[in-house]
Design a protein around this motif. Sequence first.
Motif, PDB file in Angstrom:
ATOM      1  N   THR A   1       0.828  -1.208   0.000  1.00 57.23           N
ATOM      2  CA  THR A   1       0.000   0.000   0.000  1.00 57.23           C
ATOM      3  C   THR A   1       0.857   1.250   0.000  1.00 57.23           C
ATOM      4  O   THR A   1       0.593   2.208  -0.747  1.00 57.23           O
ATOM      5  CB  THR A   1      -0.933   0.006   1.227  1.00 57.23           C
ATOM      6  N   VAL A   2       1.902   1.271   0.822  1.00 57.22           N
ATOM      7  CA  VAL A   2       2.750   2.458   0.928  1.00 57.22           C
ATOM      8  C   VAL A   2       3.444   2.755  -0.402  1.00 57.22           C
ATOM      9  O   VAL A   2       3.435   3.891  -0.894  1.00 57.22           O
ATOM     10  CB  VAL A   2       3.796   2.279   2.050  1.00 57.22           C
ATOM     11  N   ILE A   3       4.040   1.729  -1.020  1.00 53.30           N
ATOM     12  CA  ILE A   3       4.774   1.955  -2.268  1.00 53.30           C
ATOM     13  C   ILE A   3       3.809   2.301  -3.396  1.00 53.30           C
ATOM     14  O   ILE A   3       4.064   3.208  -4.199  1.00 53.30           O
ATOM     15  CB  ILE A   3       5.618   0.715  -2.623  1.00 53.30           C
TER      16      ILE A   3
ATOM     17  N   TRP B   1       9.747  -4.064  -7.278  1.00 53.15           N
ATOM     18  CA  TRP B   1       8.722  -4.920  -6.677  1.00 53.15           C
ATOM     19  C   TRP B   1       8.459  -6.143  -7.556  1.00 53.15           C
ATOM     20  O   TRP B   1       8.352  -7.266  -7.056  1.00 53.15           O
ATOM     21  CB  TRP B   1       7.428  -4.133  -6.474  1.00 53.15           C
ATOM     22  N   ALA B   2       8.342  -5.926  -8.864  1.00 53.84           N
ATOM     23  CA  ALA B   2       8.061  -7.021  -9.795  1.00 53.84           C
ATOM     24  C   ALA B   2       9.162  -8.074  -9.753  1.00 53.84           C
ATOM     25  O   ALA B   2       8.894  -9.281  -9.791  1.00 53.84           O
ATOM     26  CB  ALA B   2       7.908  -6.477 -11.207  1.00 53.84           C
ATOM     27  N   LYS B   3      10.404  -7.615  -9.658  1.00 49.53           N
ATOM     28  CA  LYS B   3      11.537  -8.541  -9.644  1.00 49.53           C
ATOM     29  C   LYS B   3      11.630  -9.293  -8.331  1.00 49.53           C
ATOM     30  O   LYS B   3      11.779 -10.525  -8.312  1.00 49.53           O
ATOM     31  CB  LYS B   3      12.826  -7.756  -9.895  1.00 49.53           C
ATOM     32  N   ARG B   4      11.531  -8.557  -7.203  1.00 44.67           N
ATOM     33  CA  ARG B   4      11.762  -9.175  -5.901  1.00 44.67           C
ATOM     34  C   ARG B   4      10.563  -9.917  -5.354  1.00 44.67           C
ATOM     35  O   ARG B   4      10.707 -10.957  -4.700  1.00 44.67           O
ATOM     36  CB  ARG B   4      12.193  -8.098  -4.902  1.00 44.67           C
TER      37      ARG B   4
ATOM     38  N   TYR C   1       0.125  -1.000 -13.134  1.00 42.69           N
ATOM     39  CA  TYR C   1      -0.453  -2.321 -13.355  1.00 42.69           C
ATOM     40  C   TYR C   1       0.158  -3.357 -12.424  1.00 42.69           C
ATOM     41  O   TYR C   1      -0.473  -4.380 -12.099  1.00 42.69           O
ATOM     42  CB  TYR C   1      -0.242  -2.758 -14.814  1.00 42.69           C
ATOM     43  N   ILE C   2       1.395  -3.100 -11.979  1.00 44.27           N
ATOM     44  CA  ILE C   2       2.116  -4.084 -11.180  1.00 44.27           C
ATOM     45  C   ILE C   2       1.422  -4.357  -9.853  1.00 44.27           C
ATOM     46  O   ILE C   2       1.615  -5.386  -9.220  1.00 44.27           O
ATOM     47  CB  ILE C   2       3.574  -3.612 -10.958  1.00 44.27           C
ATOM     48  N   TRP C   3       0.562  -3.415  -9.405  1.00 50.33           N
ATOM     49  CA  TRP C   3      -0.090  -3.553  -8.101  1.00 50.33           C
ATOM     50  C   TRP C   3      -1.476  -4.181  -8.214  1.00 50.33           C
ATOM     51  O   TRP C   3      -2.156  -4.348  -7.207  1.00 50.33           O
ATOM     52  CB  TRP C   3      -0.208  -2.179  -7.431  1.00 50.33           C
ATOM     53  N   LYS C   4      -1.870  -4.540  -9.431  1.00 47.22           N
ATOM     54  CA  LYS C   4      -3.226  -5.033  -9.673  1.00 47.22           C
ATOM     55  C   LYS C   4      -3.567  -6.246  -8.820  1.00 47.22           C
ATOM     56  O   LYS C   4      -4.685  -6.368  -8.300  1.00 47.22           O
ATOM     57  CB  LYS C   4      -3.389  -5.377 -11.155  1.00 47.22           C
ATOM     58  N   ASP C   5      -2.626  -7.159  -8.656  1.00 56.24           N
ATOM     59  CA  ASP C   5      -2.892  -8.398  -7.916  1.00 56.24           C
ATOM     60  C   ASP C   5      -2.333  -8.376  -6.500  1.00 56.24           C
ATOM     61  O   ASP C   5      -2.299  -9.415  -5.828  1.00 56.24           O
ATOM     62  CB  ASP C   5      -2.316  -9.592  -8.691  1.00 56.24           C
ATOM     63  N   GLU C   6      -1.886  -7.210  -6.034  1.00 58.00           N
ATOM     64  CA  GLU C   6      -1.378  -7.092  -4.675  1.00 58.00           C
ATOM     65  C   GLU C   6      -2.492  -6.597  -3.744  1.00 58.00           C
ATOM     66  O   GLU C   6      -3.501  -6.045  -4.183  1.00 58.00           O
ATOM     67  CB  GLU C   6      -0.202  -6.102  -4.628  1.00 58.00           C
ATOM     68  N   THR C   7      -2.300  -6.818  -2.451  1.00 53.59           N
ATOM     69  CA  THR C   7      -3.261  -6.343  -1.462  1.00 53.59           C
ATOM     70  C   THR C   7      -2.955  -4.889  -1.149  1.00 53.59           C
ATOM     71  O   THR C   7      -2.025  -4.572  -0.414  1.00 53.59           O
ATOM     72  CB  THR C   7      -3.187  -7.183  -0.172  1.00 53.59           C
TER      73      THR C   7
END
Length: 308
Positions: free
Chosen positions: A218-220, A256-259, A293-299
């Motif tokens: 959420t923060v990032i 984020w996507a890599k790690r 888009y990278i956050w689409k499937d994150e909480t």
Amino acid sequence: MIDISYVITVYNKADHIAPMLNALERQEGDFSREFIFVDDGSTDHSLDIIRERTKDWPNVRILEQENAGVSVATNTGGFAAKGEFIKIVDADDAMTPYASRRLLDMMRAHNLDQIAAEWKLSPDIETDSKNALETDASLDILENPLSEFFKVGMGGSTSTMIRTRAFKDVGGCDERVFVQDFSLPLRLSKKHRMACTDLLVVFGPENADGRILDAQATVIHDLSATMYYFLMDNPDISADLQRLAFKRCAGRAWKWAKRKQGKSIFSRAFYLYLLSRLPIWQQTSHLIGETMYIWKDETVRQSGSKKV
């Protein structure tokens, strides 16, 4: 006019709220004050505790709303404030006894619209805040707050004080973004007078259920979303800062996507990261939007209004 309006946002903090209230009572200084508590739809006993503890306090208002997130709750309290200055307070933080007095003096002495001070995490915020020793402090008035935000970032809530007129002038926090810590200083940085100080003014708990600081995604996400919306709303921002914003947001997304997601250099995230290194962009809000888009499937916690 009231000198300081304390705006305290609360959501399910019954287990952590006592030190915050104790610290509010300990605030030193010969200034007038009001206390605006905004309950953001708590389902525990937070509201009952506040009502009982503050029943004999002067100038207390308790506002209730359906759960909409901390940005919306901060705006509810901020726009209701009658004081010259707003002191935002998180419900699980505890201020040092001298915090309000010292920040108020700095704000007035230097005609500031916002000041950010130091804070620490503590295993015992009640003891540490109560026994904090007042020290000398430096003050750094930011020559270019907008550039400062894009280069190194700004954040914080309980560690800040804001001129109420400035808060209302910029429209408060961006309610499209859950976390309020970023959008408010960014909005203020465009044309308001800002400073930072190394004065220690608040202790936060090392462990607190539901703390935004612990919600890493959420923060990032919200830091990038804050830049995305700001550049959409302010297309006149210089091209160099537009490019820097894109570079930082694309870098966060790729990292984020890599790690966290195991993405490779053949991913869309890496492609956007490479694009962000090109010194050709004049407007970048649409490109920053692509990185989201990278956050689409994150909480990711959502505010009362829609997110990216």
